[in-house]
Design a protein around this motif. Structure first.
Motif, PDB file in Angstrom:
ATOM      1  N   LEU A 168       0.869  -1.178   0.000  1.00  0.00           N
ATOM      2  CA  LEU A 168       0.000   0.000   0.000  1.00  0.00           C
ATOM      3  C   LEU A 168       0.902   1.223   0.000  1.00  0.00           C
ATOM      4  CD1 LEU A 168      -2.548  -1.100   2.764  1.00  0.00           C
ATOM      5  CD2 LEU A 168      -2.973  -1.024   0.301  1.00  0.00           C
ATOM      6  N   LEU A 169       0.561   2.168  -0.874  1.00  0.00           N
ATOM      7  CA  LEU A 169       1.328   3.416  -0.917  1.00  0.00           C
ATOM      8  C   LEU A 169       0.360   4.559  -0.626  1.00  0.00           C
ATOM      9  CD1 LEU A 169       3.550   2.780  -4.069  1.00  0.00           C
ATOM     10  CD2 LEU A 169       4.382   3.159  -1.743  1.00  0.00           C
ATOM     11  N   PRO A 170       0.890   5.702  -0.154  1.00  0.00           N
ATOM     12  CA  PRO A 170      -0.007   6.820   0.184  1.00  0.00           C
ATOM     13  C   PRO A 170      -0.710   7.356  -1.053  1.00  0.00           C
ATOM     14  CG  PRO A 170       2.269   7.284   0.824  1.00  0.00           C
ATOM     15  CD  PRO A 170       2.294   6.007   0.069  1.00  0.00           C
ATOM     16  N   PHE A 171      -1.993   7.621  -0.906  1.00  0.00           N
ATOM     17  CA  PHE A 171      -2.757   8.132  -2.038  1.00  0.00           C
ATOM     18  C   PHE A 171      -2.159   9.441  -2.550  1.00  0.00           C
ATOM     19  CE2 PHE A 171      -6.228  10.313  -4.157  1.00  0.00           C
ATOM     20  CZ  PHE A 171      -6.657   9.312  -5.000  1.00  0.00           C
ATOM     21  N   ALA A 172      -1.608  10.227  -1.620  1.00  0.00           N
ATOM     22  CA  ALA A 172      -1.027  11.531  -1.982  1.00  0.00           C
ATOM     23  C   ALA A 172       0.029  11.364  -3.078  1.00  0.00           C
ATOM     24  CB  ALA A 172      -0.428  12.188  -0.746  1.00  0.00           C
ATOM     25  N   ALA A 173       0.794  10.251  -2.978  1.00  0.00           N
ATOM     26  CA  ALA A 173       1.832  10.016  -3.978  1.00  0.00           C
ATOM     27  C   ALA A 173       1.235   9.780  -5.347  1.00  0.00           C
ATOM     28  CB  ALA A 173       2.687   8.813  -3.556  1.00  0.00           C
ATOM     29  N   TYR A 174       0.084   9.158  -5.379  1.00  0.00           N
ATOM     30  CA  TYR A 174      -0.600   8.895  -6.654  1.00  0.00           C
ATOM     31  C   TYR A 174      -1.164  10.178  -7.232  1.00  0.00           C
ATOM     32  CZ  TYR A 174      -3.647   6.485  -9.993  1.00  0.00           C
ATOM     33  OH  TYR A 174      -4.245   6.030 -11.131  1.00  0.00           O
ATOM     34  N   GLU A 175      -1.746  10.981  -6.346  1.00  0.00           N
ATOM     35  CA  GLU A 175      -2.383  12.236  -6.733  1.00  0.00           C
ATOM     36  C   GLU A 175      -1.367  13.168  -7.410  1.00  0.00           C
ATOM     37  OE1 GLU A 175      -4.199  14.112  -3.379  1.00  0.00           O
ATOM     38  OE2 GLU A 175      -5.947  14.676  -4.560  1.00  0.00           O
ATOM     39  N   LYS A 176      -0.129  13.111  -6.891  1.00  0.00           N
ATOM     40  CA  LYS A 176       0.922  13.984  -7.405  1.00  0.00           C
ATOM     41  C   LYS A 176       1.172  13.736  -8.901  1.00  0.00           C
ATOM     42  CE  LYS A 176       5.216  13.339  -6.249  1.00  0.00           C
ATOM     43  NZ  LYS A 176       6.256  12.914  -5.297  1.00  0.00           N
ATOM     44  N   ASN A 177       1.141  12.448  -9.299  1.00  0.00           N
ATOM     45  CA  ASN A 177       1.432  12.104 -10.692  1.00  0.00           C
ATOM     46  C   ASN A 177       0.187  11.986 -11.565  1.00  0.00           C
ATOM     47  OD1 ASN A 177       4.190  11.957 -10.168  1.00  0.00           O
ATOM     48  ND2 ASN A 177       3.960   9.847  -9.438  1.00  0.00           N
ATOM     49  N   ASN A 178      -0.982  12.019 -10.961  1.00  0.00           N
ATOM     50  CA  ASN A 178      -2.217  11.841 -11.721  1.00  0.00           C
ATOM     51  C   ASN A 178      -3.218  12.949 -11.400  1.00  0.00           C
ATOM     52  OD1 ASN A 178      -2.050   8.938 -13.017  1.00  0.00           O
ATOM     53  ND2 ASN A 178      -1.127   8.840 -10.972  1.00  0.00           N
ATOM     54  N   PRO A 179      -2.989  14.105 -11.995  1.00  0.00           N
ATOM     55  CA  PRO A 179      -3.842  15.253 -11.636  1.00  0.00           C
ATOM     56  C   PRO A 179      -5.330  15.016 -11.897  1.00  0.00           C
ATOM     57  CG  PRO A 179      -2.366  15.754 -13.477  1.00  0.00           C
ATOM     58  CD  PRO A 179      -1.929  14.445 -12.929  1.00  0.00           C
ATOM     59  N   TRP A 180      -5.650  14.055 -12.780  1.00  0.00           N
ATOM     60  CA  TRP A 180      -7.068  13.847 -13.097  1.00  0.00           C
ATOM     61  C   TRP A 180      -7.894  13.436 -11.878  1.00  0.00           C
ATOM     62  CZ3 TRP A 180      -9.059   9.095 -12.030  1.00  0.00           C
ATOM     63  CH2 TRP A 180      -8.171   8.020 -11.939  1.00  0.00           C
ATOM     64  N   VAL A 181      -7.237  12.896 -10.840  1.00  0.00           N
ATOM     65  CA  VAL A 181      -8.028  12.457  -9.691  1.00  0.00           C
ATOM     66  C   VAL A 181      -8.605  13.632  -8.914  1.00  0.00           C
ATOM     67  CG1 VAL A 181      -6.668  10.343  -9.455  1.00  0.00           C
ATOM     68  CG2 VAL A 181      -6.128  12.314  -8.024  1.00  0.00           C
ATOM     69  N   LYS A 182      -8.143  14.851  -9.286  1.00  0.00           N
ATOM     70  CA  LYS A 182      -8.678  16.015  -8.574  1.00  0.00           C
ATOM     71  C   LYS A 182      -9.963  16.525  -9.212  1.00  0.00           C
ATOM     72  CE  LYS A 182      -4.244  17.557  -6.795  1.00  0.00           C
ATOM     73  NZ  LYS A 182      -2.993  17.694  -7.569  1.00  0.00           N
ATOM     74  N   THR A 183     -10.330  15.937 -10.364  1.00  0.00           N
ATOM     75  CA  THR A 183     -11.521  16.440 -11.058  1.00  0.00           C
ATOM     76  C   THR A 183     -12.719  15.517 -10.819  1.00  0.00           C
ATOM     77  OG1 THR A 183     -11.046  15.164 -13.034  1.00  0.00           O
ATOM     78  CG2 THR A 183     -10.065  17.359 -12.895  1.00  0.00           C
ATOM     79  N   TRP A 184     -13.907  16.103 -10.907  1.00  0.00           N
ATOM     80  CA  TRP A 184     -15.135  15.337 -10.682  1.00  0.00           C
ATOM     81  C   TRP A 184     -15.522  14.492 -11.896  1.00  0.00           C
ATOM     82  CZ3 TRP A 184     -17.996  14.589  -6.341  1.00  0.00           C
ATOM     83  CH2 TRP A 184     -17.679  15.376  -5.223  1.00  0.00           C
ATOM     84  N   GLY A 185     -15.011  14.917 -13.055  1.00  0.00           N
ATOM     85  CA  GLY A 185     -15.454  14.268 -14.283  1.00  0.00           C
ATOM     86  C   GLY A 185     -14.877  12.885 -14.544  1.00  0.00           C
TER      87      GLY A 185
END
Lengths: 782, 225
Positions: free
Chosen positions: A192-209
């Motif tokens: 398991l890795l921190p979600f924050a690390a994923y968010e950093k490389n995958n900006p799309w997770v910040k969008t609702w669409g």
């Protein structure tokens, strides 16, 4: 009482052996199935908060059809936590995926996911090392399971604090080691890795669409799920005004067995299999009990005198019932003991058949109680009728010479039971054959591409950039015909989307379209047929606004569905440069959905390689590996053959088929054990008649036919009962598949004839023995 | 019709060896009515079984219509038997599940006679033994004498050249017994050879000749006048 029962058992060895073998086979088979059922129904039971945990699902409607998705937008979880009451905790989780972990320059792929820190407490992970509260709080922390710690570091002790390079870029430090998840857990991972690390490389997770994440919610005990669902839906619709999606929480207790949705409504799931197999387990047990009933009542002539004597000297009916009941109970528990041995013997084979890790543990109360109750139930069911029947004999009648006539009620009862046994066997033979044919039918279906000699391997980013060089070198190696980039294995197209527009489109039509990101050479590599237009240019950038669509979508688009016309989505407009034939993916039983291929090599992760047909594919793959390794030395080369992956897509059907054939074989085996005993009894009972007939000139075949005839008639009646039942079952089962066989009449005929032949062979042992016996002997004692 | 020479039969079990027939020889001519007498265990039944081709001798010769049959295999014996020999047993040996008619019909079925012909011939013999009125009854519904008449009917329905009777009156009272003996006599007068094992001197008097046996050998032969 048991010493007497034991004495009786020894005095009738054949009879006892048939009974115990039959019952033990039945018990073994049903116990194995019950172990499987237990594994299924106890899924996720190890989670402390099982009853409070939910996954957020979304219903999305396209073209009037509602589909249910387990993926949700990234911002949902934090928004829910702060605005929906009754929620104790929420966590996001990416879809489990293989990533490259490198320690001391030893790269290895391991499966896991990125999660929010709350995940650890929500899913009550057992920490062997490290602090649950702090384990995922740092952006470079890494939680590994005992299994992965042992694989990489040799043991769990040394893992803590070690740094590991993930995907050949960032370093992560082990902050905790957790216990492996049990095999019957819906949430399985090695890291398991921190979600924050994923968010950093995958900006799309910040969008609702974009729906691409799982959202888990822990509700307060007694929370109103309807209210939560309403608020979730509202939250999504306010954040994304155009959305008509509906969100709802789906309890963990239903993840495993009730996970099918039909048009947005729950539609059962594996529970259907669980119920079916549990039902079959009981039927097999009953078939085994039938042998006991049949053989016991058939032998009643021999015991009638005993009953008469006992009654004359004062035994009451109840006492006799208890005596006979006790005997069958004794027999039944002997069978249980034997079957425990058989279960241990066959469990490894059964495990590999059902792909599970089941085990029987006699110190586990559930298992012990289960076996004891099976023994008890068998004893009662098997012993009930014989006990009642035998104890009901009238003393005078039986002492004067009792004969169990061929048309007595007991004999009809026996015949009924035999018919029941063989009906079940024949039904199972038919079902097995049809399931097998359906699977074969689909496996031989034209896929629309060539699945042979086609491998796919995971690729890393830097190789994509040099794709044309890599491809050239592969082709030059002489073992490869062509290669292409793709975002996934072509059998499993995971992305889809709606909202495509074209000129003159009916506004009510909004199909869900499968999306593939690829580059040039895919058509040739896969063996797709280009119906019109062209493949993407070798210089992919020149085609960044071009798409290739499949025939299905082209037909949907009507006269716009042509090369040179456009398809739009949001602000983007794409030129159709090619139309390919419909090929199959995802569901091999249905029609291919509309599909678009985009020329976006930057989004691809998989390399599809078409090997030259060769006798030595292993050496060909070796050459491919050498070339790929040159470009990504930090990664292990992991590949799959497409035809093998294709075969695994039939796991469920093959699983059903294999189990069904196992059941069929056992049902027949047990039925034949019973038939063997019954025919022996029948031959014994008709000894005198056979003798007379032989004296009068009957040949061996005359007598064999005479004895077989009555049993053949029973099998015939069984067929007549089995045929419509089997047809109905299989007709319904086949409705699950759009691409299916029609049920042919010869399968029924074959099943009937098979059952007859097997029965005939079984009986013939006894009838031939009776037929060749010397009539002088059988007539002497009359 | 029958000529046996030095016929031997020995029964062996684990412990004992019993000599049932010890170099037995005699001859029976066409149309004869022979009674075989002797104490229990003298080999009468063994002899009858061998004569009826139900059992084979260990040694010696058995000519049936001048054909050596001592070493015929099971199928040849069955074939010869069903066309030539009829049996009457002490305990009747009718099949309980079949009617009078069906019992009498059995030998015809095994010799492959057509149904219409069977009906005619069965009715004929049932008429002859005066049991026609009971044709649809089951054996248990008949008296002992009636059952034995059915058995006789069954024995002759195939028009055998030889009838082997094993104490045919043993289970019957004297008047029923006499009726059966009368029947056998009539059959003999019509040309059927009869060999009958009996304990009854009274019954033996119906025969032309009595063969007396002891310990597997013939001791005397009396010609009846």
């Amino acid at each position: 009482m048991f010493t007497k029962a034991f004495r009786r058992l020894l005095s009738n060895k054949t009879f006892s052996l048939l009974n115990i073998l039959g019952l033990a086979t039945g018990i073994t088979c049903s116990a194995l199935i019950f172990l499987w059922v237990e594994d299924e129904v106890t899924y996720n039971n190890h989670f402390t908060h099982k009853n409070q945990l939910y996954s957020v699902l979304e219903n999305q409607t396209y073209n009037g059809v509602t589909s249910t998705f387990w993926s949700t937008p990234g911002p949902l979880s934090p928004a829910v936590q702060s605005s929906v009451p009754g929620i104790q905790n929420t966590a996001r989780m990416t879809w489990a995926d293989k990533q490259n972990f490198s320690y001391n320059n030893n790269p290895i792929y391991q499966r896991g996911a990125y999660v929010d820190p709350a995940f650890l407490s929500m899913f009550s992970l057992t920490f062997l090392k490290g602090n649950p509260a702090a384990a995922l709080t740092q952006p470079n922390s890494l939680v590994v399971t005992r299994e992965m710690a042992t694989t990489i570091f040799g043991n769990t002790e040394d893992a803590m604090g070690k740094s590991v390079k993930v995907n050949n870029s960032e370093l992560f430090t082990v902050t905790a080691v957790v216990e492996n998840q049990p095999y019957n857990s819906s949430v399985r991972f090695q890291w398991l890795l921190p979600f924050a690390a994923y968010e950093k490389n995958n900006p799309w997770v910040k969008t609702w669409g974009n729906n691409g994440l799982q959202t888990f919610i822990q509700l307060a005990p007694g929370a109103n799920t309807n209210a939560v669902n309403k608020q979730l839906t509202q939250l999504i619709r306010t954040s994304e005004p155009e959305s008509k999606d509906e969100a709802f929480v789906f309890p963990m207790s239903q993840w495993r067995l009730y996970s099918y949705f039909n048009n947005g409504k729950p539609a059962g799931g594996r529970i259907k299999d669980v119920r079916l197999f549990a039902g079959i387990a009981w039927v097999i047990l009953f078939i085994a009990c039938i042998n006991f009933m049949n053989l016991s009542t058939a032998r009643s002539e021999k015991r009638a005198r005993e009953v008469g004597v006992r009654k004359v000297i004062g035994a009451q009916k109840l006492r006799l019932i208890l005596q006979f009941g006790g005997e069958s109970m004794f027999m039944s528990f002997l069978s249980v003991v034997l079957s425990i041995g058989l279960i241990y013997l066959f469990l490894p084979a059964f495990n590999s058949l059902v792909q599970k890790h089941l085990s029987l543990s006699l110190i586990q109360p559930v298992h012990l109680a289960g076996l004891l109750s099976i023994g008890l139930i068998c004893g009662i069911v098997a012993g009930s009728y014989p006990a009642l029947y035998l104890s009901s004999f009238k003393p005078i009648q039986v002492l004067k010479g009792f004969r169990d006539r061929q048309n007595s009620s007991a004999s009809w009862f026996r015949k009924g039971l035999v018919v029941f046994q063989f009906s079940i066997s024949i039904i199972l033979i038919i079902c097995t054959t049809i399931v097998y044919r359906q699977v074969e039918h689909t496996r031989n279906r034209q896929l629309g591409f060539d699945k042979e000699n086609l491998i796919y391997a995971k690729l890393e980013k830097n190789v994509q950039e040099h794709f044309s060089v890599v491809r050239d070198e592969l082709v030059r190696s002489g073992v490869v015909t062509d290669a292409a980039l793709c975002n996934q294995n072509m059998l499993e197209v995971g992305s889809n989307g709606a909202g495509f527009e074209w000129q003159g489109k009916d506004p009510s039509v909004n199909p869900l379209v499968s999306l593939i990101a690829t580059g040039p050479h895919l058509l040739n590599t896969m063996g797709f047929q280009l119906e019109s237009g062209r493949d993407f240019y070798t210089d992919a950038k020149a085609d960044s606004a071009s798409v290739i669509i499949n025939r299905r979508l082209a037909n949907m688009m009507g006269k716009e569905g042509q090369v040179g016309h456009y398809i739009k989505r949001a602000k983007e407009q794409y030129l159709i440069t090619g139309i390919v034939n419909d090929f199959l993916y995802n569901d091999m039983y249905s029609k291919p959905a509309p599909l678009i291929m985009f020329c976006m090599p930057q989004l691809t992760e998989v390399l599809m390689i078409r090997l030259k047909p060769s006798d030595n594919l292993i050496s060909a793959v070796g050459k491919v590996e050498t070339i790929i390794k040159k470009y990504q030395p930090e990664y292990p080369f992991e590949y799959n053959f497409t035809d093998q992956s294709f075969n695994t897509m039939f796991f469920n059907e093959q699983f059903t088929g294999k189990l069904a054939s196992l059941f069929a074989a056992l049902a027949i085996l047990i039925s034949c054990l019973g038939l063997f005993g019954l025919s022996a009894f029948s031959a014994e009972q008709r000894k005198k008649e056979i003798g007379i007939r032989k004296v009068l000139g009957a040949t061996v075949s005359n007598v064999t036919a005479l004895l077989s005839k009555e049993f053949m008639a029973l099998v015939l009646v069984s067929s007549i009962i089995a045929f419509p039942v089997a047809w109905w079952l299989m007709h319904n089962w086949l409705q699950n598949y759009e691409y299916r066989i029609s049920i042919s009449w010869w399968i029924f005929l074959l099943a009937g004839i098979t059952a007859m032949l097997i029965a005939l062979i079984t009986i013939s042992f006894q009838s031939i023995r009776a037929a060749i016996s010397n009539p002088v002997k059988s007539l002497r004692n009359t | 019709m029958i000529k046996i020479t030095d016929l031997e039969k020995v029964y062996r079990t684990e412990e004992v060896e019993t000599v049932a027939l010890n170099k037995l020889s005699f001859e029976v001519k066409h149309g004869e009515f022979v009674a075989v007498m002797g104490p229990s265990g003298c080999g009468k039944s063994t002899l009858l079984n061998i004569l009826g081709l139900l059992d084979d001798p260990d040694a010696g010769s058995f000519l049936f219509n001048d054909i050596e049959v001592a070493h015929f295999n099971e199928r040849k014996r069955a074939d010869l038997r069903k066309h030539n020999i009829g049996f009457v047993f002490q305990s009747f040996n009718l099949i309980d599940e079949l009617t009078v008619f069906e019992n009498a019909e059995l030998p015809l079925i095994y010799t492959g006679v057509k149904a219409a012909e069977r009906k005619k011939r069965v009715e004929e013999v049932l008429e002859k033994v005066q049991i026609m009125h009971r044709r649809n009854h089951y054996p248990q519904q008949l008296s002992g004498g009636q059952q034995q008449r059915v058995a006789v009917a069954r024995a002759v329905v195939n028009k055998p050249k030889l009838i082997l009777a094993d104490e045919p009156t043993g289970n019957l009272d004297s008047s029923n017994g006499n009726e059966v003996m009368q029947l056998l006599t009539e059959l003999n007068e019509q040309g059927t050879t009869i060999i009958m094992v009996t304990h009854s001197e009274h019954d033996a008097r119906y025969s032309h000749r009595i063969i007396r046996m002891l310990d597997g050998q013939t001791v005397t032969e009396n010609i009846m006048i």
